[in-house]
Design an enzyme around this catalytic site. Structure first.
Site, PDB file in Angstrom:
ATOM      1  N   SER A 177     -13.908  -4.042  -3.956  1.00  0.00           N
ATOM      2  CA  SER A 177     -12.456  -3.955  -3.462  1.00  0.00           C
ATOM      3  C   SER A 177     -11.806  -2.537  -3.967  1.00  0.00           C
ATOM      4  O   SER A 177     -10.984  -2.044  -3.201  1.00  0.00           O
ATOM      5  CB  SER A 177     -11.453  -5.194  -3.789  1.00  0.00           C
ATOM      6  N   HIS A 205     -13.778  -9.049   1.232  1.00  0.00           N
ATOM      7  CA  HIS A 205     -13.714  -7.608   1.931  1.00  0.00           C
ATOM      8  C   HIS A 205     -14.625  -7.383   2.836  1.00  0.00           C
ATOM      9  O   HIS A 205     -14.464  -6.264   3.591  1.00  0.00           O
ATOM     10  CB  HIS A 205     -13.463  -6.540   0.737  1.00  0.00           C
ATOM     11  N   LYS A 236      -7.192 -11.700   4.061  1.00  0.00           N
ATOM     12  CA  LYS A 236      -7.406 -10.203   4.478  1.00  0.00           C
ATOM     13  C   LYS A 236      -7.588  -9.931   5.683  1.00  0.00           C
ATOM     14  O   LYS A 236      -6.853  -9.875   6.351  1.00  0.00           O
ATOM     15  CB  LYS A 236      -8.746  -9.864   3.441  1.00  0.00           C
TER      16      LYS A 236
END
Length: 390
Positions: A177, A205, A236
């Protein structure tokens, strides 16, 4: 109390003090109202812009009307809905696994999975740059935590040979990240097979960004059948809230019975579950958002590199611009905010000393005009502070 004051003073002197939050007064999008000012947002993990997608809003509203605003209890008592079951089936199909289990956050998923799976007989081999929730999960269970150099397969193999126990786990972020780079899952799988280790990937991610139909880094490396445990988030690219673990049915059954962060938590509300279901459907069927995002991010990264910035090598929409000095990183971030641009400054202990950075994260909804404006202002303030020449 004296010790607390001293610690806080030391943080401020080093430029590491975390100030008050930046409050938004609008939906999470490429442009937001932040503290009463229109601001280009480059600090969000809302990679595909789905947080503000009307289809997710409608799904959440419909679920709220039908089911109400809360879930009322743990999944093991009265808090399990048909929506939860539908999402777990959807995630398993999306990730190419037998089953999945929803947690309230990605943090709770990592802590619950690792702490319940491993004990003092286990050795856990964890990438040095893994997320804090992975590290915390490792520390909770009394297992031997062995941290290998970031994405260094030679160091990982040496440490497996030296420290392996009767049971072994290799755990890594899929996409890191703070660096935006990708773990070499194909190489990790080979080492796991060679030394008889279980593999776990935190794909928070990677989902929505990489892999076939945006299913993540495991798909990107085509090791779908060889990664034992896939963990991820719904907060996300998916644009909602929550975490999950996906894998073989035996693992999911085990975590349902032993993961304390799952067992003892009130379940996610129906509106969030419905939004996640709709988001995964969109991701599976609309590749154009993801393709556009990756092309835009690659072009912007190259432009920053050409201007003289030190930029981490990344194929993702996370673009870390290395400043080095923590106070300079903070000053640039503050100056940009005054210009209507929010890019967070990331400092130790989140990253190593001397690698403080501006973490840019692009959304598919950013415009060329916005990115041109961001680039010009970033160059100006970086030159002003001597970060780049000019």
């Amino acid at each position: 109390m004296t010790n607390i004051h001293q610690m806080m003073s030391a943080l401020k002197e080093k430029g590491l003090y975390r100030e008050d939050f930046k409050h938004l007064s609008s939906e999470q999008a490429h442009k937001v109202e932040m503290e009463g000012k229109e601001t280009i947002l480059l600090g969000s993990n809302n990679y595909l812009g789905l947080c503000s997608d009307i289809r997710l809003k409608e799904a959440a509203i419909d679920a709220t009307v039908k089911y109400g605003v809360g879930s009322g209890g743990s999944r093991l008592t009265t808090g399990s809905y048909d929506l939860h079951r539908a999402l777990e089936r959807k995630i398993a199909d999306f990730k190419g696994t037998q089953a999945s289990l929803i947690f309230n956050t990605g943090y709770m998923a990592n802590v619950g999975v690792i702490s319940s799976l491993c004990d003092r007989k286990w050795a856990i081999f964890s990438d040095k740059n893994n997320h804090a929730s992975i590290v915390d999960g490792c520390l909770l269970n009394g297992s031997r935590l062995v941290r290998y150099k970031h994405c260094d397969m030679g160091d990982l193999e040496r440490k497996i040979i030296e420290h392996r126990g009767s049971s072994n786990l290799i755990v890594t972020d899929g996409v890191f990240s703070m660096d935006g780079d990708v773990a070499p899952l194909d190489c990790i799988v080979k080492l796991a097979k060679k030394y008889g280790a279980i593999t776990m990937v935190d794909d928070a991610h990677g989902v929505g960004v990489l892999g076939e139909k945006g299913s993540g880094t495991v798909s990107h490396f085509r090791v779908d059948d060889e990664i034992d445990i896939q963990m991820g988030t719904l907060s996300k690219a998916i644009g909602s809230i929550g975490g999950y673990v996906a894998g073989k049915q035996c693992f999911i059954d085990y975590f349902r019975n032993f993961a304390r962060s799952f067992i003892y938590s009130t379940s996610l509300p129906p509106a969030s579950i419905a939004a996640s279901l709709k988001a995964i459907e969109i991701i599976e069927n609309e590749d154009s958002k993801r393709v556009h995002l990756l092309k835009m991010a690659n072009g912007f990264k190259n432009k920053l590199t050409d201007a003289g910035f030190i930029v981490s090598d990344t194929i993702t929409p996370i673009i870390p611009v290395i400043i080095g000095d923590a106070q300079k990183a903070v000053e640039i971030s503050k100056s940009l905010l005054q210009e209507g641009i929010f890019i967070p400054a990331i400092r130790p202990p989140t990253v190593s000393n001397g690698t403080s950075r501006l973490r840019l994260s692009l959304m598919a909804t950013h415009t060329d005009y916005e990115l041109e404006y961001v680039f010009d202002k970033l160059v100006f303030h970086a030159k002003r502070l001597g970060v780049i020449e000019g």
